[in-house]
Design an enzyme around this catalytic site. Structure first.
Site, PDB file in Angstrom:
ATOM      1  CD  GLU A 209      -2.885  -1.252   2.035  1.00 53.96           C
ATOM      2  OE1 GLU A 209      -3.034  -0.166   2.989  1.00 53.96           O
ATOM      3  OE2 GLU A 209      -3.747  -2.170   2.046  1.00 53.96           O
ATOM      4  CE  LYS A 340     -10.727  -3.097   3.367  1.00 55.22           C
ATOM      5  NZ  LYS A 340     -10.083  -4.339   4.081  1.00 55.22           N
ATOM      6  CB  SER A 370      -3.386  -5.069  -0.118  1.00 56.01           C
ATOM      7  OG  SER A 370      -4.026  -6.172  -0.084  1.00 56.01           O
TER       8      SER A 370
END
Length: 428
Positions: A209, A340, A370
Site C-alpha cells: 500500500e 470495501k 491492498s
C-alpha cells in the site's frame, strides 16, 4: 432514457501483478462506463467470494476468466436493455441471478465490476460527476464532504515482508483546513519518515500500500519513528496530526491467543488492555480490527474500555455486510465500519451499509484494498456519501495516488462547497 446495449468483461492486472476483473457498460447513446474490482490480502472469512479460476497453468491459479465469462454471458444477457440509472434494480437482478449468500456463483468480482461500471455510465448519461450521482443514489443529493485521509505510512503484517505485527500505522491530518492541505502535510511527513528510517540504517522499501516496510524491533518503535517524522516536518502530533492503527488481529490470533512476534502472547482482555495502553501513550484516535473477527467477547471488552474516546473500526469483523453490522450494533460492538466494495459485491449494498452505520451513530470509512488498480471510484464514493474518512494507502504508488488526485480534482470542482471537517469526523 438511455439503455444498456452491451457489457464487456476482461482480465486485467492489479497493483500486485495478480489478475482482476474489469467491466465496460455501453449505452445506446455511445457512453461507456468502465470499472475494475480490487482484491484484498488480509480478508475476512465472511466476505463475498472473489471467483478465481484455480488453473495452476495460468497466473498460478489466480486467473479470473470464469468471472469474465460470467460478465460476457449471463450478466450481459440479464442487463441488456436495462436503465443504467436504476442502480438498485441492476444490482438486485445480479444478486438474484447469482442466487447464493456470498455471490459464489457469478463471483463478487464480476458483479462488482459491472455494478460500478453501470454507475459510471449512468453518471455520464446524466452529465453528472460520479460523486453527485452517488449522492443521489444515497438519498443525499447535493450533500458532499471531503474525507480526512488515513495515510498508511508504515506497512506490516500481510502487507509487507517484515517483522511488524500490526498491519498499518496511519496518520490523519486532522488540523488541516482542506483536503489539499492535509494531503500536503501527509506527503511531507512521509518524506521525513524516509529520512528518519534511513538515519537509523533501516530499509525504505515500500509495501503493497505504499508505506515503508522496515524491520523494527517492536510496534512501539514504529510509532516512535512516525512521531519523529511528524516533528521534523514541523507539525504537532496530537493536534495537527493524529495516529491510527489497523491491527488486522485475525492474522496473529492463534488458539485463542494474540501472539506478537516481539512482545509476547496475550489473552483477549490482555490485548484489549495492550491497545488501551497504546492510546494512553500515543495520540491514537482510531484502531481497526483490534481483535479477531470471531472474538466478539474481546471486542466487547475493548469497546467498553476505550470506545467512548477511540474509533474502533470493524473490517474483517463486519465485512461491509448489513446483517453482521446490525448484530454488532445490537450488541454494542465497535463503533465504526470499514467500507470495501468487494467485501459485499454491489454499489447498492455498499450504500446500505453506510446508511445503517450512520443511522446507528457509527462512523463509516471508505477503503481501498491492498490489490488495487488505477480505478478511483472510492474517492467519489467518499465524497458522495459524506463518509468523512478514507483509507487509500500511502503517498506513493500510482494505484494509491490516483485516489488522492481524484479527491484533489473533486475539491477544486466543489470550490466553496467543499467541506473538510478534520478532527470533528472522529470520536473523543
Amino acid at each position: 432514457m438511455a439503455k444498456i446495449v452491451d457489457i464487456k468483461g476482461r482480465e486485467v492486472l492489479d497493483s500486485r501483478g495478480n489478475p482482476t476483473v474489469e467491466a465496460d457498460v455501453l449505452l445506446d447513446n455511445g457512453i461507456i462506463g468502465s470499472a475494475c474490482a480490487p482484491s484484498g490480502a488480509s480478508t475476512g472469512s465472511r466476505e463475498a467470494l472473489e471467483l478465481r479460476d484455480g488453473d495452476k497453468s495460468r497466473y498460478m491459479g489466480k486467473g479470473v476468466l470464469k468471472a469474465v465469462a460470467n460478465i460476457n454471458g449471463p450478466i450481459r444477457d440479464l442487463l441488456l436493455g436495462k436503465d443504467p440509472v436504476d442502480q438498485k434494480a441492476l444490482d438486485h437482478a445480479m444478486i438474484e441471478l447469482d442466487g447464493t449468500e456470498n455471490k459464489a456463483s457469478l463471483g463478487a468480482n464480476a458483479i462488482l465490476a459491472v455494478s460500478l461500471a453501470a454507475a459510471k455510465a449512468a453518471a455520464q448519461d446524466q452529465d453528472l460527476p460520479l460523486y453527485a450521482h452517488i449522492a443521489n443514489l444515497n438519498g443525499t443529493p447535493g450533500v458532499y464532504s471531503m474525507p480526512v485521509p488515513m495515510m498508511n505510512i508504515i506497512n506490516g503484517g500481510e502487507h509487507a515482508d517484515n517483522n511488524i505485527d500490526i498491519q498499518e500505522f496511519m496518520i490523519q491530518p486532522v488540523g488541516a483546513k482542506s483536503f489539499a492541505e492535509g494531503l500536503r502535510w501527509g506527503t511531507e511527513i512521509f518524506h521525513h519518515l524516509k529520512a528518519v528510517l534511513k538515519a537509523r540504517g533501516l530499509n525504505t522499501a515500500v509495501g503493497d500500500e505504499g508505506g515503508f516496510a522496515p524491520n523494527l524491533a517492536s510496534n512501539k518503535e514504529a510509532l516512535d519513528a512516525i512521531a519523529e517524522a511528524v516533528a521534523n516536518a514541523g507539525y504537532t502530533l496530537g493536534t495537527d496530526v493524529t495516529l491510527a492503527l489497523d491491527c488486522a488481529a485475525s492474522e496473529f490470533y492463534k488458539n485463542g491467543k494474540y501472539k506478537l512476534s516481539e512482545e509476547g502472547e496475550y489473552s483477549s482482555a490482555e490485548f484489549a488492555e495492550y491497545l488501551a495502553e497504546l492510546t494512553r501513550k500515543h495520540p491514537i484516535i482510531s484502531i481497526e480490527d483490534g481483535l479477531d473477527e470471531s472474538d466478539w467477547d474481546g471486542w466487547k471488552i475493548l469497546t467498553d474500555k476505550i470506545g467512548e474516546k477511540t474509533q474502533l473500526v470493524g473490517d474483517d469483523l463486519f465485512v461491509t455486510n448489513t446483517k453482521i453490522l446490525k448484530e454488532g450494533i445490537d450488541k454494542k460492538i465497535a463503533n465504526s465500519i470499514l467500507i470495501k466494495f468487494n467485501q459485499i459485491g454491489t454499489l447498492t449494498e455498499t450504500l446500505e451499509a453506510i446508511q445503517m452505520a450512520k443511522a446507528a451513530g457509527y462512523t463509516a470509512i471508505i477503503s481501498h484494498r491492498s490489490g488495487e488498480t488505477e480505478d478511483s471510484t472510492i474517492a467519489d464514493l467518499a465524497v458522495g456519501t459524506s463518509a468523512g474518512q478514507i483509507k487509500t494507502g500511502s503517498l506513493c504508488r500510482s494505484d494509491r495516488v490516483s485516489k488522492y488526485n481524484q479527491l484533489l480534482r473533486i475539491e477544486e470542482q466543489l470550490g466553496s462547497k467543499a467541506v473538510y471537517r478534520g478532527r470533528a469526523e472522529f470520536r473523543g
